[in-house]
Design a protein around this motif. Structure first.
Motif, PDB file in Angstrom:
ATOM      1  N   ALA A 240      10.282 -49.706  -5.293  1.00  0.00           N
ATOM      2  CA  ALA A 240      11.591 -48.932  -5.409  1.00  0.00           C
ATOM      3  C   ALA A 240      12.652 -49.631  -5.294  1.00  0.00           C
ATOM      4  O   ALA A 240      13.878 -49.647  -5.816  1.00  0.00           O
ATOM      5  CB  ALA A 240      11.388 -47.882  -4.103  1.00  0.00           C
ATOM      6  N   PHE A 241      12.781 -50.700  -4.623  1.00  0.00           N
ATOM      7  CA  PHE A 241      13.766 -51.703  -4.211  1.00  0.00           C
ATOM      8  C   PHE A 241      14.364 -52.394  -5.623  1.00  0.00           C
ATOM      9  O   PHE A 241      15.601 -52.154  -5.656  1.00  0.00           O
ATOM     10  CB  PHE A 241      13.414 -52.564  -2.915  1.00  0.00           C
ATOM     11  CG  PHE A 241      13.189 -52.185  -1.589  1.00  0.00           C
ATOM     12  CD1 PHE A 241      14.313 -51.757  -0.961  1.00  0.00           C
ATOM     13  CD2 PHE A 241      11.794 -51.851  -1.400  1.00  0.00           C
ATOM     14  CE1 PHE A 241      13.954 -51.185   0.159  1.00  0.00           C
ATOM     15  CE2 PHE A 241      11.632 -51.224  -0.171  1.00  0.00           C
ATOM     16  CZ  PHE A 241      12.677 -50.897   0.649  1.00  0.00           C
ATOM     17  N   PRO A 242      13.690 -52.909  -6.316  1.00  0.00           N
ATOM     18  CA  PRO A 242      14.190 -53.587  -7.479  1.00  0.00           C
ATOM     19  C   PRO A 242      14.853 -52.669  -8.367  1.00  0.00           C
ATOM     20  O   PRO A 242      15.911 -52.629  -9.085  1.00  0.00           O
ATOM     21  CB  PRO A 242      13.144 -54.222  -8.323  1.00  0.00           C
ATOM     22  CG  PRO A 242      11.853 -53.828  -7.667  1.00  0.00           C
ATOM     23  CD  PRO A 242      12.241 -53.462  -6.113  1.00  0.00           C
ATOM     24  N   ILE A 243      14.364 -51.350  -8.599  1.00  0.00           N
ATOM     25  CA  ILE A 243      14.718 -50.392  -9.439  1.00  0.00           C
ATOM     26  C   ILE A 243      16.162 -49.735  -8.854  1.00  0.00           C
ATOM     27  O   ILE A 243      16.945 -49.413  -9.662  1.00  0.00           O
ATOM     28  CB  ILE A 243      13.587 -49.152  -9.374  1.00  0.00           C
ATOM     29  CG1 ILE A 243      12.223 -49.648 -10.346  1.00  0.00           C
ATOM     30  CG2 ILE A 243      14.390 -48.039 -10.298  1.00  0.00           C
ATOM     31  CD1 ILE A 243      11.355 -48.426 -10.213  1.00  0.00           C
ATOM     32  N   VAL A 244      16.205 -49.331  -7.511  1.00  0.00           N
ATOM     33  CA  VAL A 244      17.424 -48.855  -6.907  1.00  0.00           C
ATOM     34  C   VAL A 244      18.511 -50.030  -6.879  1.00  0.00           C
ATOM     35  O   VAL A 244      19.406 -49.370  -7.174  1.00  0.00           O
ATOM     36  CB  VAL A 244      17.042 -48.580  -5.399  1.00  0.00           C
ATOM     37  CG1 VAL A 244      18.244 -48.289  -4.672  1.00  0.00           C
ATOM     38  CG2 VAL A 244      16.057 -47.250  -5.317  1.00  0.00           C
ATOM     39  N   TRP A 245      18.109 -51.243  -6.466  1.00  0.00           N
ATOM     40  CA  TRP A 245      19.128 -52.163  -6.457  1.00  0.00           C
ATOM     41  C   TRP A 245      19.813 -52.443  -7.913  1.00  0.00           C
ATOM     42  O   TRP A 245      20.730 -52.568  -7.909  1.00  0.00           O
ATOM     43  CB  TRP A 245      18.693 -53.347  -5.879  1.00  0.00           C
ATOM     44  CG  TRP A 245      18.826 -53.263  -4.332  1.00  0.00           C
ATOM     45  CD1 TRP A 245      17.913 -53.178  -3.400  1.00  0.00           C
ATOM     46  CD2 TRP A 245      20.303 -53.091  -3.700  1.00  0.00           C
ATOM     47  NE1 TRP A 245      18.542 -53.198  -1.999  1.00  0.00           N
ATOM     48  CE2 TRP A 245      19.831 -53.093  -2.041  1.00  0.00           C
ATOM     49  CE3 TRP A 245      21.486 -52.802  -3.884  1.00  0.00           C
ATOM     50  CZ2 TRP A 245      20.959 -52.666  -1.281  1.00  0.00           C
ATOM     51  CZ3 TRP A 245      22.474 -52.818  -2.887  1.00  0.00           C
ATOM     52  CH2 TRP A 245      22.240 -52.746  -1.555  1.00  0.00           C
ATOM     53  N   THR A 246      18.954 -52.504  -8.938  1.00  0.00           N
ATOM     54  CA  THR A 246      19.474 -52.773 -10.439  1.00  0.00           C
ATOM     55  C   THR A 246      20.348 -51.446 -10.743  1.00  0.00           C
ATOM     56  O   THR A 246      21.252 -51.608 -11.205  1.00  0.00           O
ATOM     57  CB  THR A 246      18.239 -52.930 -11.346  1.00  0.00           C
ATOM     58  OG1 THR A 246      17.376 -53.991 -10.760  1.00  0.00           O
ATOM     59  CG2 THR A 246      18.634 -53.183 -12.654  1.00  0.00           C
ATOM     60  N   THR A 247      19.722 -50.421 -10.245  1.00  0.00           N
ATOM     61  CA  THR A 247      20.454 -49.239 -10.643  1.00  0.00           C
ATOM     62  C   THR A 247      22.004 -49.350  -9.968  1.00  0.00           C
ATOM     63  O   THR A 247      22.914 -49.051 -10.630  1.00  0.00           O
ATOM     64  CB  THR A 247      19.972 -47.987 -10.518  1.00  0.00           C
ATOM     65  OG1 THR A 247      18.656 -47.883 -11.134  1.00  0.00           O
ATOM     66  CG2 THR A 247      20.836 -46.732 -10.984  1.00  0.00           C
TER      67      THR A 247
ATOM     68  N   PHE B 245      23.582 -51.953  -8.594  1.00  0.00           N
ATOM     69  CA  PHE B 245      24.651 -53.055  -9.161  1.00  0.00           C
ATOM     70  C   PHE B 245      25.037 -52.482 -10.598  1.00  0.00           C
ATOM     71  O   PHE B 245      26.368 -53.019 -10.617  1.00  0.00           O
ATOM     72  CB  PHE B 245      23.722 -54.118  -9.240  1.00  0.00           C
ATOM     73  CG  PHE B 245      23.200 -54.778  -8.117  1.00  0.00           C
ATOM     74  CD1 PHE B 245      23.908 -54.686  -7.031  1.00  0.00           C
ATOM     75  CD2 PHE B 245      22.014 -55.637  -8.141  1.00  0.00           C
ATOM     76  CE1 PHE B 245      23.612 -55.360  -5.696  1.00  0.00           C
ATOM     77  CE2 PHE B 245      21.793 -56.168  -6.927  1.00  0.00           C
ATOM     78  CZ  PHE B 245      22.362 -55.990  -5.798  1.00  0.00           C
ATOM     79  N   ILE B 246      24.504 -51.840 -11.400  1.00  0.00           N
ATOM     80  CA  ILE B 246      25.334 -51.411 -12.730  1.00  0.00           C
ATOM     81  C   ILE B 246      26.168 -50.450 -12.414  1.00  0.00           C
ATOM     82  O   ILE B 246      27.365 -50.591 -12.946  1.00  0.00           O
ATOM     83  CB  ILE B 246      23.936 -50.794 -13.728  1.00  0.00           C
ATOM     84  CG1 ILE B 246      23.163 -51.937 -14.012  1.00  0.00           C
ATOM     85  CG2 ILE B 246      24.797 -50.063 -15.017  1.00  0.00           C
ATOM     86  CD1 ILE B 246      22.023 -51.351 -14.944  1.00  0.00           C
ATOM     87  N   LEU B 247      26.070 -49.323 -11.425  1.00  0.00           N
ATOM     88  CA  LEU B 247      26.860 -48.482 -11.041  1.00  0.00           C
ATOM     89  C   LEU B 247      28.131 -49.191 -10.571  1.00  0.00           C
ATOM     90  O   LEU B 247      29.358 -48.777 -10.631  1.00  0.00           O
ATOM     91  CB  LEU B 247      26.362 -47.447 -10.167  1.00  0.00           C
ATOM     92  CG  LEU B 247      25.412 -46.405 -10.746  1.00  0.00           C
ATOM     93  CD1 LEU B 247      24.576 -45.399  -9.801  1.00  0.00           C
ATOM     94  CD2 LEU B 247      26.161 -45.700 -11.790  1.00  0.00           C
ATOM     95  N   ILE B 248      27.854 -50.017  -9.538  1.00  0.00           N
ATOM     96  CA  ILE B 248      28.964 -50.806  -8.885  1.00  0.00           C
ATOM     97  C   ILE B 248      29.745 -51.424 -10.018  1.00  0.00           C
ATOM     98  O   ILE B 248      31.194 -51.455  -9.803  1.00  0.00           O
ATOM     99  CB  ILE B 248      28.316 -51.911  -7.986  1.00  0.00           C
ATOM    100  CG1 ILE B 248      27.991 -51.212  -6.839  1.00  0.00           C
ATOM    101  CG2 ILE B 248      29.277 -52.884  -7.266  1.00  0.00           C
ATOM    102  CD1 ILE B 248      26.942 -51.918  -5.667  1.00  0.00           C
ATOM    103  N   GLY B 249      29.143 -52.333 -10.812  1.00  0.00           N
ATOM    104  CA  GLY B 249      29.984 -53.132 -11.945  1.00  0.00           C
ATOM    105  C   GLY B 249      30.861 -52.138 -12.735  1.00  0.00           C
ATOM    106  O   GLY B 249      31.900 -52.443 -12.909  1.00  0.00           O
ATOM    107  N   LEU B 250      30.315 -50.796 -13.067  1.00  0.00           N
ATOM    108  CA  LEU B 250      31.058 -49.867 -13.861  1.00  0.00           C
ATOM    109  C   LEU B 250      32.316 -49.338 -13.285  1.00  0.00           C
ATOM    110  O   LEU B 250      33.365 -49.351 -13.791  1.00  0.00           O
ATOM    111  CB  LEU B 250      30.225 -48.610 -14.394  1.00  0.00           C
ATOM    112  CG  LEU B 250      29.212 -49.334 -15.462  1.00  0.00           C
ATOM    113  CD1 LEU B 250      28.040 -47.970 -15.701  1.00  0.00           C
ATOM    114  CD2 LEU B 250      29.621 -49.637 -16.606  1.00  0.00           C
ATOM    115  N   ALA B 251      31.834 -49.089 -11.598  1.00  0.00           N
ATOM    116  CA  ALA B 251      33.106 -48.699 -10.922  1.00  0.00           C
ATOM    117  C   ALA B 251      34.055 -49.722 -10.892  1.00  0.00           C
ATOM    118  O   ALA B 251      35.306 -49.332 -10.890  1.00  0.00           O
ATOM    119  CB  ALA B 251      32.531 -48.303  -9.335  1.00  0.00           C
TER     120      ALA B 251
END
Length: 182
Positions: A57-64, A66-72
Protein backbone atom coordinates in the motif's frame (compact mmCIF):
# COMPACT_ATOMS: atom_id res chain seq x y z
CA UNK A 1 -8.26 44.49 -23.71
CA UNK A 2 -8.58 43.60 -20.05
CA UNK A 3 -7.37 39.98 -20.16
CA UNK A 4 -3.84 39.15 -19.05
CA UNK A 5 -3.71 35.76 -20.74
CA UNK A 6 -5.95 33.68 -22.95
CA UNK A 7 -7.36 30.35 -21.70
CA UNK A 8 -4.90 28.54 -23.96
CA UNK A 9 -1.98 30.46 -22.46
CA UNK A 10 -3.19 29.64 -18.95
CA UNK A 11 -3.45 25.93 -19.82
CA UNK A 12 0.04 26.00 -21.32
CA UNK A 13 1.39 27.65 -18.17
CA UNK A 14 -0.23 24.98 -15.99
CA UNK A 15 1.14 22.18 -18.19
CA UNK A 16 4.67 23.61 -18.06
CA UNK A 17 4.48 23.94 -14.28
CA UNK A 18 3.05 20.41 -13.97
CA UNK A 19 5.88 19.00 -16.09
CA UNK A 20 8.29 20.61 -13.60
CA UNK A 21 6.45 20.14 -10.28
CA UNK A 22 5.31 16.52 -10.56
CA UNK A 23 8.82 15.13 -11.25
CA UNK A 24 10.32 17.47 -8.62
CA UNK A 25 7.91 16.26 -5.92
CA UNK A 26 8.46 12.63 -6.96
CA UNK A 27 12.24 13.15 -6.82
CA UNK A 28 12.13 14.75 -3.37
CA UNK A 29 9.75 12.12 -2.02
CA UNK A 30 11.62 9.13 -3.39
CA UNK A 31 14.97 10.61 -2.34
CA UNK A 32 13.66 10.99 1.21
CA UNK A 33 12.63 7.35 1.07
CA UNK A 34 16.28 6.41 0.57
CA UNK A 35 17.15 7.78 4.04
CA UNK A 36 15.67 4.74 5.71
CA UNK A 37 13.08 2.09 5.22
CA UNK A 38 11.17 -0.80 6.70
CA UNK A 39 13.71 -3.42 5.54
CA UNK A 40 15.71 -3.41 8.77
CA UNK A 41 15.95 -5.89 11.63
CA UNK A 42 14.80 -3.09 13.98
CA UNK A 43 11.53 -2.55 12.11
CA UNK A 44 11.02 -6.28 11.53
CA UNK A 45 11.29 -6.79 15.29
CA UNK A 46 8.59 -4.24 16.12
CA UNK A 47 5.07 -5.31 17.02
CA UNK A 48 2.88 -4.13 14.13
CA UNK A 49 -0.36 -2.38 15.16
CA UNK A 50 -3.68 -3.68 13.86
CA UNK A 51 -4.06 -0.63 11.59
CA UNK A 52 -0.75 -1.32 9.81
CA UNK A 53 -1.64 -1.74 6.11
CA UNK A 54 -0.01 -4.26 3.76
CA UNK A 55 3.46 -3.15 2.69
CA UNK A 56 2.39 -2.82 -0.97
CA UNK A 57 0.00 0.00 0.00
CA UNK A 58 2.79 2.45 0.82
CA UNK A 59 4.43 2.85 -2.62
CA UNK A 60 1.03 2.99 -4.30
CA UNK A 61 -0.35 5.60 -1.92
CA UNK A 62 2.80 7.74 -1.88
CA UNK A 63 3.19 7.74 -5.67
CA UNK A 64 -0.44 8.80 -6.06
CA UNK A 65 -0.09 11.48 -3.39
CA UNK A 66 3.15 12.84 -4.89
CA UNK A 67 1.45 13.20 -8.28
CA UNK A 68 -1.53 15.00 -6.70
CA UNK A 69 0.85 17.27 -4.76
CA UNK A 70 2.76 18.12 -7.94
CA UNK A 71 -0.46 18.95 -9.79
CA UNK A 72 -1.72 21.07 -6.89
CA UNK A 73 1.56 22.99 -6.77
CA UNK A 74 1.40 23.48 -10.55
CA UNK A 75 -2.05 25.03 -10.15
CA UNK A 76 -0.72 27.46 -7.57
CA UNK A 77 2.50 28.22 -9.45
CA UNK A 78 0.60 28.91 -12.66
CA UNK A 79 -1.68 31.45 -10.93
CA UNK A 80 0.36 34.39 -12.20
CA UNK A 81 -0.54 37.62 -10.45
CA UNK A 82 -2.49 35.93 -7.66
CA UNK A 83 -1.93 37.61 -4.34
CA UNK A 84 -0.15 35.30 -1.89
CA UNK A 85 1.07 32.88 -4.57
CA UNK A 86 4.73 32.96 -3.51
CA UNK A 87 3.89 32.82 0.21
CA UNK A 88 1.69 29.76 -0.35
CA UNK A 89 4.40 27.99 -2.36
CA UNK A 90 7.09 28.77 0.23
CA UNK A 91 4.86 27.62 3.12
CA UNK A 92 4.16 24.36 1.33
CA UNK A 93 7.84 23.87 0.42
CA UNK A 94 8.90 24.28 4.07
CA UNK A 95 6.16 21.87 5.14
CA UNK A 96 7.09 19.30 2.51
CA UNK A 97 10.85 19.33 3.06
CA UNK A 98 10.53 19.01 6.85
CA UNK A 99 7.85 16.33 6.62
CA UNK A 100 9.95 14.26 4.23
CA UNK A 101 12.44 13.99 7.09
CA UNK A 102 10.07 11.57 8.84
CA UNK A 103 11.66 8.60 7.07
CA UNK A 104 15.10 9.51 8.38
CA UNK A 105 13.82 10.08 11.92
CA UNK A 106 11.56 7.01 12.17
CA UNK A 107 13.54 4.42 10.20
CA UNK A 108 17.05 5.89 10.07
CA UNK A 109 17.30 7.12 13.66
CA UNK A 110 14.79 4.54 14.90
CA UNK A 111 13.02 7.25 16.87
CA UNK A 112 9.27 6.68 16.89
CA UNK A 113 8.53 9.64 19.18
CA UNK A 114 10.63 11.96 17.03
CA UNK A 115 8.77 10.63 13.99
CA UNK A 116 5.46 11.47 15.63
CA UNK A 117 6.71 15.00 16.31
CA UNK A 118 7.67 15.38 12.63
CA UNK A 119 4.19 14.24 11.63
CA UNK A 120 2.59 16.62 14.13
CA UNK A 121 4.53 19.46 12.54
CA UNK A 122 3.51 18.09 9.14
CA UNK A 123 -0.21 18.16 9.87
CA UNK A 124 -0.08 21.62 11.50
CA UNK A 125 2.08 23.16 8.78
CA UNK A 126 -0.03 21.58 6.04
CA UNK A 127 -3.15 23.17 7.53
CA UNK A 128 -1.40 26.56 7.39
CA UNK A 129 -0.25 25.92 3.81
CA UNK A 130 -3.77 24.83 2.81
CA UNK A 131 -5.23 28.07 4.20
CA UNK A 132 -2.72 30.05 2.14
CA UNK A 133 -3.28 27.94 -0.98
CA UNK A 134 -7.07 28.33 -0.61
CA UNK A 135 -6.63 32.05 -1.23
CA UNK A 136 -4.77 31.36 -4.48
CA UNK A 137 -6.38 28.29 -6.04
CA UNK A 138 -9.16 26.41 -4.28
CA UNK A 139 -8.91 23.46 -6.67
CA UNK A 140 -5.35 22.89 -5.41
CA UNK A 141 -6.66 22.44 -1.86
CA UNK A 142 -9.04 19.71 -3.04
CA UNK A 143 -6.08 17.90 -4.62
CA UNK A 144 -4.17 18.13 -1.33
CA UNK A 145 -6.93 16.82 0.95
CA UNK A 146 -6.01 13.13 0.37
CA UNK A 147 -2.46 14.05 1.45
CA UNK A 148 -3.80 15.64 4.64
CA UNK A 149 -5.88 12.51 5.31
CA UNK A 150 -2.83 10.29 4.79
CA UNK A 151 -0.69 12.43 7.14
CA UNK A 152 -3.40 12.11 9.80
CA UNK A 153 -3.50 8.33 9.26
CA UNK A 154 0.31 8.17 9.35
CA UNK A 155 0.25 10.06 12.66
CA UNK A 156 -2.25 7.61 14.12
CA UNK A 157 -0.17 4.69 12.81
CA UNK A 158 3.04 6.17 14.23
CA UNK A 159 1.32 6.60 17.61
CA UNK A 160 0.04 3.01 17.42
CA UNK A 161 3.62 1.83 16.90
CA UNK A 162 4.68 3.71 20.04
CA UNK A 163 1.85 2.13 22.05
CA UNK A 164 2.58 -1.36 20.71
CA UNK A 165 6.32 -0.99 21.31
CA UNK A 166 6.75 1.03 24.52
CA UNK A 167 10.45 0.11 24.73
CA UNK A 168 11.08 1.53 21.23
CA UNK A 169 12.27 -1.79 19.88
CA UNK A 170 15.86 -2.97 19.86
CA UNK A 171 17.34 0.44 18.95
CA UNK A 172 20.44 0.44 16.87
CA UNK A 173 19.79 -3.14 15.85
CA UNK A 174 21.05 -3.45 12.32
CA UNK A 175 22.20 -7.04 12.66
CA UNK A 176 25.84 -6.09 12.14
CA UNK A 177 26.98 -5.39 15.64
CA UNK A 178 27.27 -7.31 18.86
CA UNK A 179 27.71 -5.67 22.25
CA UNK A 180 30.21 -7.43 24.42
CA UNK A 181 30.26 -6.18 28.02
CA UNK A 182 33.75 -6.08 29.53
Amino acid sequence: MNVLASPAQLRASFIRWALFMVPLVLLIGFSAGQLGGPNTPWFAGLVKPAIYPPAIAFPIVWTTLFILIGLALALVASAWGAQGRIVALVAFAIHFIVTQGWTLVFFGLQDMTGGLMVLGFGVASLLVALALIWRVRRAAVWLLLPYLAWLCFASALNYAFIVANPDGGARGSDGAEISVPL
